[in-house]
Design a protein around this motif. Sequence first.
Motif, PDB file in Angstrom:
ATOM      1  N   SER A  41      42.524  38.164  18.644  1.00  0.00           N
ATOM      2  CA  SER A  41      42.161  37.184  17.850  1.00  0.00           C
ATOM      3  C   SER A  41      43.525  36.060  17.677  1.00  0.00           C
ATOM      4  CB  SER A  41      41.906  37.290  16.366  1.00  0.00           C
ATOM      5  OG  SER A  41      40.850  38.180  16.410  1.00  0.00           O
ATOM      6  N   VAL A  42      44.664  36.655  17.875  1.00  0.00           N
ATOM      7  CA  VAL A  42      45.886  35.869  17.697  1.00  0.00           C
ATOM      8  C   VAL A  42      45.999  34.969  18.877  1.00  0.00           C
ATOM      9  CG1 VAL A  42      47.608  37.515  18.314  1.00  0.00           C
ATOM     10  CG2 VAL A  42      48.240  35.315  16.918  1.00  0.00           C
ATOM     11  N   VAL A  43      45.734  35.677  20.071  1.00  0.00           N
ATOM     12  CA  VAL A  43      45.683  34.799  21.249  1.00  0.00           C
ATOM     13  C   VAL A  43      44.965  33.728  21.399  1.00  0.00           C
ATOM     14  CG1 VAL A  43      45.470  35.057  23.585  1.00  0.00           C
ATOM     15  CG2 VAL A  43      46.956  36.633  22.699  1.00  0.00           C
ATOM     16  N   MET A  44      43.596  34.065  21.077  1.00  0.00           N
ATOM     17  CA  MET A  44      42.531  32.871  20.704  1.00  0.00           C
ATOM     18  C   MET A  44      43.148  31.705  19.933  1.00  0.00           C
ATOM     19  SD  MET A  44      39.615  32.343  21.979  1.00  0.00           S
ATOM     20  CE  MET A  44      39.356  30.698  21.694  1.00  0.00           C
ATOM     21  N   ALA A  45      43.848  32.195  18.690  1.00  0.00           N
ATOM     22  CA  ALA A  45      44.565  31.158  17.981  1.00  0.00           C
ATOM     23  C   ALA A  45      45.614  30.341  18.861  1.00  0.00           C
ATOM     24  CB  ALA A  45      45.280  31.460  16.748  1.00  0.00           C
ATOM     25  N   PHE A  46      46.441  30.902  19.424  1.00  0.00           N
ATOM     26  CA  PHE A  46      47.379  30.431  20.230  1.00  0.00           C
ATOM     27  C   PHE A  46      46.763  29.407  21.342  1.00  0.00           C
ATOM     28  CE2 PHE A  46      49.621  30.599  24.286  1.00  0.00           C
ATOM     29  CZ  PHE A  46      50.616  30.238  24.023  1.00  0.00           C
ATOM     30  N   GLU A  47      45.859  29.898  21.946  1.00  0.00           N
ATOM     31  CA  GLU A  47      45.178  28.893  23.045  1.00  0.00           C
ATOM     32  C   GLU A  47      44.472  27.813  22.497  1.00  0.00           C
ATOM     33  OE1 GLU A  47      46.280  30.129  25.818  1.00  0.00           O
ATOM     34  OE2 GLU A  47      44.462  30.674  26.751  1.00  0.00           O
ATOM     35  N   GLU A  48      44.117  27.925  21.146  1.00  0.00           N
ATOM     36  CA  GLU A  48      43.457  26.523  20.373  1.00  0.00           C
ATOM     37  C   GLU A  48      44.687  25.872  19.989  1.00  0.00           C
ATOM     38  OE1 GLU A  48      39.945  26.525  18.487  1.00  0.00           O
ATOM     39  OE2 GLU A  48      39.158  27.090  20.714  1.00  0.00           O
ATOM     40  N   VAL A  49      45.793  26.333  19.383  1.00  0.00           N
ATOM     41  CA  VAL A  49      46.567  25.458  18.780  1.00  0.00           C
ATOM     42  C   VAL A  49      47.685  25.135  19.341  1.00  0.00           C
ATOM     43  CG1 VAL A  49      47.951  25.517  16.718  1.00  0.00           C
ATOM     44  CG2 VAL A  49      45.867  26.570  16.497  1.00  0.00           C
ATOM     45  N   CYS A  50      48.314  25.830  20.323  1.00  0.00           N
ATOM     46  CA  CYS A  50      49.422  25.509  21.017  1.00  0.00           C
ATOM     47  C   CYS A  50      49.516  26.257  22.322  1.00  0.00           C
ATOM     48  CB  CYS A  50      50.732  26.091  20.001  1.00  0.00           C
ATOM     49  SG  CYS A  50      50.798  27.732  19.430  1.00  0.00           S
ATOM     50  N   PRO A  51      48.777  25.904  23.259  1.00  0.00           N
ATOM     51  CA  PRO A  51      48.658  26.891  24.433  1.00  0.00           C
ATOM     52  C   PRO A  51      49.954  26.481  25.025  1.00  0.00           C
ATOM     53  CG  PRO A  51      47.004  24.841  24.541  1.00  0.00           C
ATOM     54  CD  PRO A  51      47.522  24.913  23.061  1.00  0.00           C
ATOM     55  N   ASP A  52      50.438  25.243  24.953  1.00  0.00           N
ATOM     56  CA  ASP A  52      51.856  24.810  25.662  1.00  0.00           C
ATOM     57  C   ASP A  52      53.088  25.743  25.418  1.00  0.00           C
ATOM     58  OD1 ASP A  52      51.110  23.627  23.458  1.00  0.00           O
ATOM     59  OD2 ASP A  52      52.263  21.710  24.337  1.00  0.00           O
ATOM     60  N   ARG A  53      52.942  26.322  24.348  1.00  0.00           N
ATOM     61  CA  ARG A  53      54.301  26.897  23.798  1.00  0.00           C
ATOM     62  C   ARG A  53      54.294  28.429  24.312  1.00  0.00           C
ATOM     63  NH1 ARG A  53      56.516  25.647  18.800  1.00  0.00           N
ATOM     64  NH2 ARG A  53      57.963  27.241  19.590  1.00  0.00           N
ATOM     65  N   ILE A  54      54.440  28.471  25.606  1.00  0.00           N
ATOM     66  CA  ILE A  54      54.514  29.845  26.386  1.00  0.00           C
ATOM     67  C   ILE A  54      55.690  30.599  26.101  1.00  0.00           C
ATOM     68  CG2 ILE A  54      53.090  29.320  28.311  1.00  0.00           C
ATOM     69  CD1 ILE A  54      55.896  29.025  29.762  1.00  0.00           C
ATOM     70  N   ASP A  55      56.734  29.930  25.358  1.00  0.00           N
ATOM     71  CA  ASP A  55      58.007  30.546  25.030  1.00  0.00           C
ATOM     72  C   ASP A  55      57.750  31.632  23.878  1.00  0.00           C
ATOM     73  OD1 ASP A  55      57.308  27.937  23.389  1.00  0.00           O
ATOM     74  OD2 ASP A  55      58.815  28.864  22.237  1.00  0.00           O
ATOM     75  N   LEU A  56      56.576  31.390  23.374  1.00  0.00           N
ATOM     76  CA  LEU A  56      56.172  32.334  22.075  1.00  0.00           C
ATOM     77  C   LEU A  56      55.679  33.606  22.820  1.00  0.00           C
ATOM     78  CD1 LEU A  56      54.375  30.166  19.547  1.00  0.00           C
ATOM     79  CD2 LEU A  56      56.845  30.802  19.616  1.00  0.00           C
ATOM     80  N   ILE A  57      55.486  33.504  24.034  1.00  0.00           N
ATOM     81  CA  ILE A  57      54.940  34.940  24.399  1.00  0.00           C
ATOM     82  C   ILE A  57      55.744  35.768  25.399  1.00  0.00           C
ATOM     83  CG2 ILE A  57      53.341  35.700  26.404  1.00  0.00           C
ATOM     84  CD1 ILE A  57      51.863  34.052  24.153  1.00  0.00           C
ATOM     85  N   HIS A  58      57.082  35.174  25.698  1.00  0.00           N
ATOM     86  CA  HIS A  58      58.054  36.045  26.353  1.00  0.00           C
ATOM     87  C   HIS A  58      57.978  37.540  25.742  1.00  0.00           C
ATOM     88  CE1 HIS A  58      59.054  32.838  28.836  1.00  0.00           C
ATOM     89  NE2 HIS A  58      59.621  31.974  28.140  1.00  0.00           N
ATOM     90  N   LYS A  59      58.576  37.612  24.580  1.00  0.00           N
ATOM     91  CA  LYS A  59      59.026  38.709  23.805  1.00  0.00           C
ATOM     92  C   LYS A  59      57.679  39.506  23.708  1.00  0.00           C
ATOM     93  CE  LYS A  59      63.337  38.056  22.643  1.00  0.00           C
ATOM     94  NZ  LYS A  59      63.924  37.696  24.043  1.00  0.00           N
ATOM     95  N   ASN A  60      56.617  38.676  23.690  1.00  0.00           N
ATOM     96  CA  ASN A  60      55.345  39.751  23.424  1.00  0.00           C
ATOM     97  C   ASN A  60      54.509  40.185  24.810  1.00  0.00           C
ATOM     98  OD1 ASN A  60      55.421  39.464  20.388  1.00  0.00           O
ATOM     99  ND2 ASN A  60      55.020  37.345  20.723  1.00  0.00           N
ATOM    100  N   TYR A  61      55.104  39.727  25.901  1.00  0.00           N
ATOM    101  CA  TYR A  61      54.271  39.997  26.979  1.00  0.00           C
ATOM    102  C   TYR A  61      54.150  41.218  27.444  1.00  0.00           C
ATOM    103  CZ  TYR A  61      53.681  39.851  32.263  1.00  0.00           C
ATOM    104  OH  TYR A  61      53.170  39.955  33.346  1.00  0.00           O
TER     105      TYR A  61
END
Lengths: 418, 967
Positions: free
Chosen positions: B176-196
């Motif tokens: 669900s949170v990745v879905m929210a990420f995709e809708e709201v801020c798909p370009d902020r891949i920096d948020l993914i690094h630590k959670n990858y």
Amino acid sequence: MIHSLFLVNASGDIFLEKHWKSVVSRSVCDYFFEAQERATEPENVPPVIPTPHHYLISVLRHRIYFVAVIQSEVPPLFVIEFLHRVVDTFQDYFGVCTEAAIKDNVVVVYELLEEMLDNGFPLATESNILKELIKPPTILRTMVNTITGSTNVGEQLPTGQLSVVPWRRTGVKYTNNEAYFDVVEEIDAIIDKSGSTITAEIQGVIDACVKLTGMPDLTLSFMNPRLLDDVSFHPCVRFKRWEAERILSFIPPDGNFRLLSYHVSSQNLVAIPVYVKHNISFREGSSQGRFDLTLGPKQTMGKAVESVLVSSQLPRGVLNANLNPSQGTYTFDPVTKMLTWDVGKINPQKLPSLKGTMSLQAGASKPDENPTINIQLKIQQMAISGLKVNRLDMYGEKYKPFKGIKYMTKAGKFQVRT
Amino acid sequence: SSILRPTILSVLRNEDLKEMLESNKESLKLEAMKRVVGLIAKGKNASELFPAVVKNVANKNIELKKLVYVYLVRYAEEQQDLALLSISTFQRALKDPNQFIRASALRVLSSIRVPIIVPIMMLAIKESAADMSPYVRKTSAHAIQKLYSLDPDQKEQLIEVIEKLLKDKSTLVAGSVVMAFEEVCPDRIDLIHKNYRKLCNLLVDVEEWGQVVIISMLTRYARTQFISPWKEGAMFDENNEKAFYDSESEEKKDQMEAKTYIMDPDHRLLLRNTKPLLQSRNTAVVMSVAQLYWHLAPKHEVTIVTKSLVRLLRSHREVQYIVLQNIATMSIQRKGMFEPFMKSFYVRSTDSTHIKTLKLEILTNLANEANISTILREFQTYVKSQDKAFAAATIQAIGRCATNISEVTDTCLNGLVLLLSNRDETVVAESVVVIKKLLQTQPTQHSEIIKHMAKLFDNITVPMARASILWLMGEYCERVPKIAPDVLRKMAKTFTAEEDIVKLQIVNLAAKLYLTNSKQTKLLTQYILNLGKYDQNYDIRDRTRFIRQLIVPSEKSGALNKYARRILLAPKPAPVLESAFKDRDRYQLGTLSHSLNTKASGYQELSDWPAVAPDQSVRNVEVIEPVRNLPSSPTSYHRYNSYMPDSTSGSESEEESSEESEKTSSDSGKSSSGSEQESSSESESQQKKKKKTKKAPQKKSKPAAADRYSEIPPVRWTLRASFFFPVNLACPDVTTPSFGPVKTYELLHHMTGKGLSAKYHFPRQPCLYQPSMVAVQVVLTNSSDHSLEEIHIGDRNPASLNLHCFNTIERLEPEASVTVSMGIDFSDSTQAANFQLCTKDDQFSVSIQPAVGELFMPITMTEQDFSKEQGKLLGMNETSETIAMATANTSSQAISKQVLSVANVGVVSSTQNDIHRFAGRTVSSGALVLVSLEMKESSSALLTINTEKSVMASMLLRDLKQALAQA
């Protein structure tokens, strides 16, 4: 993701709509109706239709179109898979998924759709969880509800959703503990006019009906697991265990579910259970055609071939068919040109045949193509691939369940070109 | 009044609904709400009931409350002021001790699209994102998207919440949170690094819908963070290596890079953890893994998705449609991936039209020199289909095969010419159009075909087809000098009655003839130009005026006139017949955009691999959690990771402690981990299963080469001329047993061949070139470090050896290999065919010695015919021996398998269980070969071979004896 859903019947009426975000006018379906009109057959409506502001993704089941309205990029299979899951759920709840059943149960339908999606994203699609939330209607419950005003919404909260095994509801109790497994195999084949097999393969499923108290942990093993070439599992199956030992280990959902689908390795020869002798011919300049069809058992391992149904789409020029079946009954629909012959069981001593003439439109030229023959059949107590379940063991509970297994072979897409 | 009545009735009914809703009786209220929901479902307006409904929002009855929620969410936007009355109820519920009540309150509150409550929603989301219950946190992730669509200005604050929720370790929240990420801020891949890494590890235990979203996001992520695992230049296109080798210096550089490439462990982690999901029952999950492999995996690993994709073709029609579209795109670049499954794409008469067309597309993509005869035979059936649109599409497909595979161009062309006399107009028209294109790509002598078409011209009515023939006449008017003017004469008569597109071509034809043969056609041309001048269509008037100025010299026409011939009769580039899916891969596979072939709104581009890998350390997580010694968390079922309780990551330990209030969930967790332990202790006392005892014959599955066979179907040997491909495919009923090479033999070792190595196998297909030849496929590989040029076949020995050479290979680059087909007439003997394999600089003597079994073709016959023929081949013509059989070879399937592995013969269906029969003909002379195997007791059998070719019989006997004695 999924904005709205419209249910459309064969005559093009919207009989149910549901919106998960702001309301989309039903006029968006006009694009769908246009496509429906262009399509010669109901199946020819494209599953994905773009419109100026939305995209329509639809599935057709039980002569109802389930049309989902999408606003932006989404994997189309995601929507299609979900829509099919909706249909499966309706079928599970109401026994059938028809327009009438949906209209009769419109409140339950709405409650289900409400739980299945939140803001267009799937929330609860497991049948076990849904059944905890919303009880399926039964005649008795409907009567009681009407008299007492009680509800079909579960009083309990959907604890299953949080558990380790989200697909199984908690607190299951049965007096008779039973587990049944059906191994059903289908043969897909194309046979060419000379009787050679062009392609043949076997696909199978294991459907289970498990009514066991508590949290049983089951393992199911096969005598010959190497037959299974490609498999897909219900989420309950532990993948690693399969990888390592070729054993199905799982805590089952309660009730009916599909445990496994498989494809039998194409390296094995596929036994073709029936053969067809045919002589369908048209002569130039004649208004009559000959039709002669005989069925016989081929590789059936001594089992009877039952529920045989032959169907064939005759060429457009055929006006009528005057045939004589040695057994069973046949029908010919002069509008769709569909010939159906309900053969029943094949008796190897007296082979079923269907012989006679077809009358053609006077003056029409000889049809180019001979019709394809589609065959449906059933063979009980046999899985044609030879797959055998070795044993089923239960851990985690103390009682002794009754365990049963049944094998069946059916024709899938079985076509004979003539 | 009849129109008014329903409205009056509904108003009346709504009145009574209002009363019911305001009554004190619970059952009446519920009844009323059910009817209201019924109205909403039908799309009827029930908004005027809002005040009456909203009063029930705090009702104790759960079903009533839920129905009120449904109503509220539907109409709040229209009745904003009244909707506010309900807000306090939800605010209170957000503090409820029960997690489900909190979650449901947040769900409804965030679904009410009333801008004035945005601050309240924001607060509720922030609080719920920190809730102890993962279920509430999941709900808050959904609420983020709802708030974002209501008020995009909240983006920054919402990103903060997303950042926090991305750190969540619950499998429930991840999707669900990745879905929210995709809708709201798909370009902020920096948020993914630590959670990858965490996302990769959780993936298998996330619910299926969440898996799809996460996989698609991680695909995009990986393309920005890792370097390409593909050898530079090889790119996607396995068929097109030329481009890369053009520049020498670049080549060296690229190879250096390729050699030093080491895959980032994080890249590998993603590939490894998604692979098991190919076994998911959810088709969307399987597709998303397939696209991930396609876009991220090294080339040779992509093939693992093939089987799963083919499996999806058994699913519903709509699923097939999407999967076939994706396979169509893949199969253009990677034929090899799907070629072994070619038969899965054979069209069934019950397929819907768009499925048929897609299958046709894929079959055409898969066609190559080796399988083309099989594919064309299949197409031959499709051309006769009752579905004429499909038949027309097949003709186009044949055209594409003809241009792509030069060996069959003539065959296809002849077949298409035959179709010109078909009764169906669409078929004829399509054939004409395709022939036109083919002739254009093949500017050799084809005047015969053009003449033939001119003869048919009067009977063809489809405008496109008529126009195409006229164009051909004009273009090749010098090849048919007598016919072309005559056609023009006829056209002059019918000009006014023709369709516009035909008229344009008449003008064209006239102009070209005027330039080449003005003596005969000058007057005709002028007449036609005059007709065109007064045509109703301005395009035709324009064209006429232009042509007149161009070809008829006058003082106004000036310089251009001199070039008229060069303009009109310039050599024209041949049209390229290519797939409609050629450039589809510019869209990420599996997406809506790919399906529609246009960019859908919200589509996220897949970036190119970075040339230099970005910093890998960004994905490092500082605190390494003490993992091993903690009990496993209750929210993980270890489906894929393991079935042993303590070998999982167990990274969700925090969560367990945070869930103290949720008694039920931790309870169920315990019971299941308990059951895991019990399972091991109980394993000794396993229970016997009740089951039927009847045994089915067990099949062996062993990886021997013989197992590669699918089935050699029984085949009838009819030498009647085929309807469609009369020339080269004269024996259409000989079916092909399998696609894959059976046994591969070495022809030339790379040490002896100075870097050139060659291997060959017998594809067991009827030979394209001559029926008396045995088809042989040779794989040539260049293992040297320089390119080899002019690979061809030189002298042969014996000189009389009838051999169809492959076309000279101009250039074979280092590491490259190419498959070529040859045909050899062995004259029914196992004598080796010796010939020289030559390159520009060297010659190597090689020889192909066929096993006797490869010199046959399978045929079908009935048991009766078999016995009859056998009766004619007795005495000298019969060879028999009692042989020992391996015990494993006693089932009829095993016997067939062994026999077929040795010899290319067909199975004769038998009524007797103890006799197995096989029939074939020798390829060269067509002599019958009948094999029968009669089972005796104590694993021996009588093997009899009846044929005139007694030498072959004894050799075959020896080979069969050996094969059947082997286990």
